[in-house]
Design an enzyme around this catalytic site. Sequence first.
Site, short mmCIF file in Angstrom:
data_model
loop_
_atom_site.label_atom_id
_atom_site.label_comp_id
_atom_site.label_asym_id
_atom_site.label_seq_id
_atom_site.Cartn_x
_atom_site.Cartn_y
_atom_site.Cartn_z
N ASP A 40 9.22 -32.74 64.96
CA ASP A 40 8.79 -33.98 65.63
C ASP A 40 9.78 -34.46 66.69
OD1 ASP A 40 6.23 -34.51 64.64
OD2 ASP A 40 7.01 -35.37 62.79
N ASP A 84 8.76 -28.88 60.40
CA ASP A 84 8.24 -29.86 61.34
C ASP A 84 9.36 -30.74 61.88
OD1 ASP A 84 6.63 -31.58 62.70
OD2 ASP A 84 5.63 -32.42 60.95
N ASP A 144 -0.07 -48.55 57.82
CA ASP A 144 0.96 -49.04 58.74
C ASP A 144 0.77 -50.54 58.98
OD1 ASP A 144 1.68 -46.38 59.03
OD2 ASP A 144 0.68 -46.13 60.97
N HIS A 190 -2.02 -45.83 61.12
CA HIS A 190 -2.65 -45.54 59.82
C HIS A 190 -3.04 -46.88 59.20
CE1 HIS A 190 0.23 -42.15 60.19
NE2 HIS A 190 -0.75 -41.45 59.67
N GLU A 242 -7.01 -32.99 63.10
CA GLU A 242 -5.70 -32.55 63.61
C GLU A 242 -5.20 -31.32 62.84
OE1 GLU A 242 -2.85 -35.70 64.12
OE2 GLU A 242 -1.16 -34.33 64.02
N ASP A 253 3.47 -38.38 69.27
CA ASP A 253 3.67 -38.41 67.82
C ASP A 253 4.97 -37.67 67.52
OD1 ASP A 253 3.53 -38.54 65.12
OD2 ASP A 253 1.82 -37.19 64.89
C1 GCO Z 1 2.65 -34.79 60.96
C2 GCO Z 1 1.43 -35.37 61.60
C3 GCO Z 1 1.22 -36.77 61.37
C4 GCO Z 1 -0.16 -37.20 61.78
C5 GCO Z 1 -0.29 -38.65 61.60
C6 GCO Z 1 -1.73 -39.02 61.58
O1 GCO Z 1 3.60 -35.49 60.63
O2 GCO Z 1 2.60 -33.63 60.85
O3 GCO Z 1 1.57 -35.21 62.97
O4 GCO Z 1 2.17 -37.49 62.08
O5 GCO Z 1 -0.45 -36.96 63.12
O6 GCO Z 1 0.37 -39.03 60.45
O7 GCO Z 1 -2.15 -38.94 60.28
MN MN Z 2 0.24 -35.83 64.80
#
Ligand code: GCO
Ligand code: MN
Length: 388
Positions: A260, A258, A60, A57, A184, A290
Amino acid sequence: MSADRFAVKKEDRFVFGIWCLQNRGRDPFGDQTRPELSVTECLKGLAQRNAYGFEFHDNDIVPFGCSAAERDRHIREIKKLMADLNIKATMATTNLFYHPIFKDGAFTSTDPAIRAFAVQKVMNCLDIAHEMEAKVFVFWGGREGTEVDASKDPIEAAKWFREALNFLCEYVLDRDYDIKFALEPKPNEPRGDLYLPTVGSILAFIATLDHPEMCGVNPEVAHVKMSGLNVYHEFAQALDAGKLLDVHLNDQKPLRFDQDLSFASDNLKDAFFLAKLLEDHRYEGTIGFDAHPYRSEADPWDFVERNMRNYKILKAKVQQFNENKEIQQLLAEIHGVNPDLRTILGRYSKEQADKLRQTAFDVDRLTARRLPYERLDQLVTEVLLGVA
Ligand code: GCO
Ligand code: MN
């Protein structure tokens, strides 16, 4: 000692979001659990492990609101590091979600000044992307959505979103940047409901833009599973449309907040079929991860290694699937039926329509067809468990 067959190579094209490595384990209920790594430490660690590149980003690498001179210094330093470490910036994106100004949206804020500010922030980030030679530019609309549907008309919001993207496409064309946009999808979080929640909704939206040829999709495994949809099918739809410009691999338990998680840490079968899709169809983009290390980790490096390794192991499993005699025999049996009719729907003509009308179908025979799916699916399980 035999060489590690899963050793990572540059040609694997693995990339990580800088923000994933800098994640400090903070969540809505608890504070950070580990120190933040500098961008330099992130890039060094990735280069040491043979990652191809990184995604970032704007904020970042360039702090929000810093001066032009500071910005130039940060970019200069990172570019030098990239050259020294042989690591590439493959994707750039704008942070349009962290600063409280975006609390009710960026491109879809009800305030035209905030919408304009968001577009200005993206223009600045596009300049950075161009300088860093990132060719894919992602839009994740983290704040583009609502909790209170009385607050805005979704058609109006779509119009604002479209206006912003059209403006930014023209900016890229005007500047002659070699950059494509990838949107996205995500169904919710941090907003109650986000606009453009799935691959299909993004593809339909792209068709309404002034420059659809500049825009594609960046699907993420976790976002698909949050919607309860099929990962293999969602990514396939983007690939089939020629719109799969980037991928975000990770994992997630379905229909939850979410998470991740690391790629292939929750559902091996979903991960396998995604790897199969990307390999069978020779997806040419980078393999982006990600995700976040578990909150209990002290640093991100085991996390980085396992994501890349899991992809390579699954890629080997894809090859095993494609070479397995019994699987291939079953597939030949399933797909080999009625070869004389294979092209009948290929292209419409009056003659073809007449031919189709005159074709007699043995409905009972077609209905009684054997479909050995229990065996086929079991063979996938055995490949994955290493006993096939
Ligand atoms: C989330 C997203 C983010 C984006 C990233 C790009 O946390 O849901 O995946 O991670 O992909 O921030 O803007
Ligand atoms: Mn993402």
